[in-house]
Structure formats: structure tokens, C-alpha cells
Design a protein around this motif. Structure first.
Motif, PDB file in Angstrom:
ATOM      1  N   ALA A 105       3.300  43.121 -25.550  1.00  0.00           N
ATOM      2  CA  ALA A 105       2.474  42.648 -26.660  1.00  0.00           C
ATOM      3  C   ALA A 105       3.163  41.499 -27.384  1.00  0.00           C
ATOM      4  CB  ALA A 105       2.187  43.794 -27.633  1.00  0.00           C
ATOM      5  N   MET A 106       4.460  41.641 -27.647  1.00  0.00           N
ATOM      6  CA  MET A 106       5.159  40.556 -28.342  1.00  0.00           C
ATOM      7  C   MET A 106       5.228  39.319 -27.461  1.00  0.00           C
ATOM      8  SD  MET A 106       7.999  42.243 -30.843  1.00  0.00           S
ATOM      9  CE  MET A 106       8.859  43.253 -29.681  1.00  0.00           C
ATOM     10  N   ARG A 107       5.473  39.504 -26.185  1.00  0.00           N
ATOM     11  CA  ARG A 107       5.493  38.342 -25.282  1.00  0.00           C
ATOM     12  C   ARG A 107       4.138  37.648 -25.260  1.00  0.00           C
ATOM     13  NH1 ARG A 107       8.918  41.501 -21.371  1.00  0.00           N
ATOM     14  NH2 ARG A 107      10.960  40.552 -21.545  1.00  0.00           N
ATOM     15  N   ALA A 108       3.054  38.409 -25.237  1.00  0.00           N
ATOM     16  CA  ALA A 108       1.707  37.823 -25.199  1.00  0.00           C
ATOM     17  C   ALA A 108       1.431  37.023 -26.467  1.00  0.00           C
ATOM     18  CB  ALA A 108       0.657  38.920 -25.032  1.00  0.00           C
ATOM     19  N   VAL A 109       1.822  37.557 -27.606  1.00  0.00           N
ATOM     20  CA  VAL A 109       1.558  36.893 -28.885  1.00  0.00           C
ATOM     21  C   VAL A 109       2.475  35.695 -29.089  1.00  0.00           C
ATOM     22  CG1 VAL A 109       1.706  37.224 -31.392  1.00  0.00           C
ATOM     23  CG2 VAL A 109       0.550  38.918 -29.965  1.00  0.00           C
ATOM     24  N   LEU A 110       3.721  35.795 -28.626  1.00  0.00           N
ATOM     25  CA  LEU A 110       4.692  34.726 -28.865  1.00  0.00           C
ATOM     26  C   LEU A 110       4.661  33.641 -27.793  1.00  0.00           C
ATOM     27  CD1 LEU A 110       7.682  36.889 -30.112  1.00  0.00           C
ATOM     28  CD2 LEU A 110       6.002  35.631 -31.483  1.00  0.00           C
ATOM     29  N   GLY A 111       3.929  33.849 -26.731  1.00  0.00           N
ATOM     30  CA  GLY A 111       3.819  32.817 -25.705  1.00  0.00           C
ATOM     31  C   GLY A 111       4.846  32.994 -24.611  1.00  0.00           C
ATOM     32  N   ASP A 112       5.729  32.033 -24.466  1.00  0.00           N
ATOM     33  CA  ASP A 112       6.632  31.977 -23.313  1.00  0.00           C
ATOM     34  C   ASP A 112       7.968  32.679 -23.549  1.00  0.00           C
ATOM     35  OD1 ASP A 112       7.268  31.221 -20.720  1.00  0.00           O
ATOM     36  OD2 ASP A 112       8.191  29.348 -21.369  1.00  0.00           O
ATOM     37  N   ALA A 113       7.978  33.793 -24.271  1.00  0.00           N
ATOM     38  CA  ALA A 113       9.218  34.529 -24.502  1.00  0.00           C
ATOM     39  C   ALA A 113       9.716  35.108 -23.188  1.00  0.00           C
ATOM     40  CB  ALA A 113       8.996  35.628 -25.528  1.00  0.00           C
ATOM     41  N   ARG A 114      11.000  34.901 -22.879  1.00  0.00           N
ATOM     42  CA  ARG A 114      11.517  35.282 -21.567  1.00  0.00           C
ATOM     43  C   ARG A 114      12.538  36.415 -21.574  1.00  0.00           C
ATOM     44  NH1 ARG A 114      12.161  29.104 -19.547  1.00  0.00           N
ATOM     45  NH2 ARG A 114       9.943  28.730 -19.335  1.00  0.00           N
ATOM     46  N   ALA A 115      13.164  36.650 -22.704  1.00  0.00           N
ATOM     47  CA  ALA A 115      14.220  37.670 -22.743  1.00  0.00           C
ATOM     48  C   ALA A 115      13.626  39.070 -22.786  1.00  0.00           C
ATOM     49  CB  ALA A 115      15.114  37.449 -23.951  1.00  0.00           C
ATOM     50  N   ILE A 116      14.370  40.008 -22.223  1.00  0.00           N
ATOM     51  CA  ILE A 116      13.970  41.407 -22.325  1.00  0.00           C
ATOM     52  C   ILE A 116      13.935  41.781 -23.804  1.00  0.00           C
ATOM     53  CG2 ILE A 116      16.341  42.295 -22.121  1.00  0.00           C
ATOM     54  CD1 ILE A 116      15.114  44.595 -20.427  1.00  0.00           C
ATOM     55  N   VAL A 117      12.997  42.614 -24.175  1.00  0.00           N
ATOM     56  CA  VAL A 117      12.886  43.036 -25.570  1.00  0.00           C
ATOM     57  C   VAL A 117      13.779  44.261 -25.749  1.00  0.00           C
ATOM     58  CG1 VAL A 117      11.346  43.773 -27.421  1.00  0.00           C
ATOM     59  CG2 VAL A 117      10.506  42.203 -25.651  1.00  0.00           C
ATOM     60  N   PRO A 118      14.844  44.148 -26.558  1.00  0.00           N
ATOM     61  CA  PRO A 118      15.719  45.311 -26.735  1.00  0.00           C
ATOM     62  C   PRO A 118      14.978  46.422 -27.469  1.00  0.00           C
ATOM     63  CG  PRO A 118      16.283  43.622 -28.330  1.00  0.00           C
ATOM     64  CD  PRO A 118      15.237  43.023 -27.421  1.00  0.00           C
ATOM     65  N   SER A 119      15.408  47.656 -27.237  1.00  0.00           N
ATOM     66  CA  SER A 119      14.700  48.757 -27.875  1.00  0.00           C
ATOM     67  C   SER A 119      15.598  49.956 -28.088  1.00  0.00           C
ATOM     68  CB  SER A 119      13.492  49.158 -27.031  1.00  0.00           C
ATOM     69  OG  SER A 119      13.917  49.767 -25.836  1.00  0.00           O
ATOM     70  N   THR A 120      15.087  50.861 -28.885  1.00  0.00           N
ATOM     71  CA  THR A 120      15.755  52.126 -29.136  1.00  0.00           C
ATOM     72  C   THR A 120      14.705  53.163 -29.486  1.00  0.00           C
ATOM     73  OG1 THR A 120      17.577  53.168 -30.344  1.00  0.00           O
ATOM     74  CG2 THR A 120      16.151  51.695 -31.601  1.00  0.00           C
TER      75      THR A 120
END
Length: 193
Positions: A105-120
Motif C-alpha cells: 500500500a505504501m509503495r503504491a501511494v508513494l510511487g517508485d519506492a524500492r526499499a523493503i518496508v521494515p516492520s515489527t
């Protein structure tokens, strides 16, 4: 699975002017959006849970859209992370259901974001807090953007709920000065550098 049953949303935006040094010309904004949803798997073990990720996708996009807008728009966002707090009638794996819908979802909204989204993620009761890790949206090794934001809601999660969280930032830590790869040096080929 049915669409997620949402009890409430919470959005918070911090505006950081300084951390002891001179005030920044442009304050750093660090924001989080949280959704408290019913956990459809609470109270019993279920072999098949993976399908619920698809059901969470529209909620993820809605949350990412709201949070990016709260920070000034998608073009202002440089860092991101995600997390989940599962109520005590659930299990840690229920929080893992947020990995795909929250990240994409964040990648879709932010466009060309390439890094893995860190999580916990964790299991906890009402008022539980979670430190959500943050990295640069295009290169995970940009040291100036290593950050975290503590999130939580006083009355959530109840035993049969999950708190889903997205975090975004508008830049580096306000006085970042420990070296490493700079955002201006990103090559953007693999999401790492």
C-alpha cells in the motif's frame, strides 16, 4: 473472508524542530496512522489465514493515502515502516498478515519506492506500545534515515483486535551526522543502495 471491521483510526504527526542542536530550517515530520480492526481469527487456531491479506489491501491503501496527505503529500515522504499489535486472544502470525498489504500500500501511494518496508509486530493488551522501524523508501542502507516511531492506542488492542500501523517520515533524523550512504548517493537499483 469479509472486509475488515474497523473500530477506529488514529493519526499523529510529530514536527521535530531540533534534538538539542540548532533548529532545522525545515522541521522533520514523522507520522503514524493506526487502524483498530476486529481479528477474525481470535480465540482459536486457524490453519488458513493467508486470504485475509487480500482483504486488508484496500485498508492499507486508504491508510497510506491518509498518512501521506497528513505529511504534505506523497512527494514529501522519504522514510517508511509498518507494524501490528495483536490482542491477547490472537497470535503473532495474525500480525504478520499486515506485511504484504501494509508494505505494498505504501509503495503504491508513494510511487517508485524500492526499499523493503521494515516492520515489527507483537502480542499485547490495551495500551501496548510498539516501536515501528523506519528506513529510506528507496535504499535501506541510507543511515541518516534509520529511525523509529513509538505507536499505540490507550484502549487497543482489545483481546479480539489488531492494531495495524503505518509510519512515514519526511526526511533524515533532524541532526543526522553518523556518516554512511547519503540519500543523494542512492543508485536505486536493488532497494539497498
Amino acid at each position: 473472508m469479509p472486509e475488515p471491521r474497523i473500530r477506529k483510526f488514529a493519526t499523529v504527526v510529530e514536527e521535530i524542530l531540533h534534538e538539542g542542536g540548532a533548529p532545522a530550517a525545515t522541521p522533520l515530520k514523522r507520522g503514524a496512522i493506526l487502524a483498530v480492526i476486529e481479528n477474525p481469527f481470535a480465540g482459536a487456531y486457524h490453519d488458513e489465514i493467508e486470504g485475509f491479506m487480500k482483504d486488508l489491501e484496500p485498508l492499507g491503501v486508504e491508510m497510506a493515502t491518509r498518512l501521506a496527505a497528513a505529511l504534505g503529500g506523497p512527494d514529501k515522504v522519504e522514510g517508511y515502516g509498518k507494524g501490528a499489535i495483536v490482542g491477547q486472544a490472537g497470535e503473532l502470525e495474525h500480525g504478520a498478515l499486515w506485511h504484504v498489504p501494509g508494505g505494498y500500500a505504501m509503495r503504491a501511494v508513494l510511487g517508485d519506492a524500492r526499499a523493503i518496508v521494515p516492520s515489527t509486530k507483537k502480542v499485547g493488551g490495551p495500551g501496548a506500545r510498539l516501536d515501528v522501524p523506519v528506513t529510506h523508501i528507496n535504499a535501506s542502507y541510507v543511515r541518516s534515515h534509520f529511525d523509529a516511531m513509538e505507536v499505540g492506542i490507550a484502549d487497543a488492542p482489545r483481546a479480539g483486535e489488531i492494531v495495524l500501523a503505518l509510519v512515514m517520515t519526511t526526511g533524515a533524523r533532524i541532526h543526522a551526522r553518523v556518516g554512511g550512504l547519503k540519500a543523494s548517493e542512492i543508485e536505486g537499483e536493488d532497494g539497498l543502495r
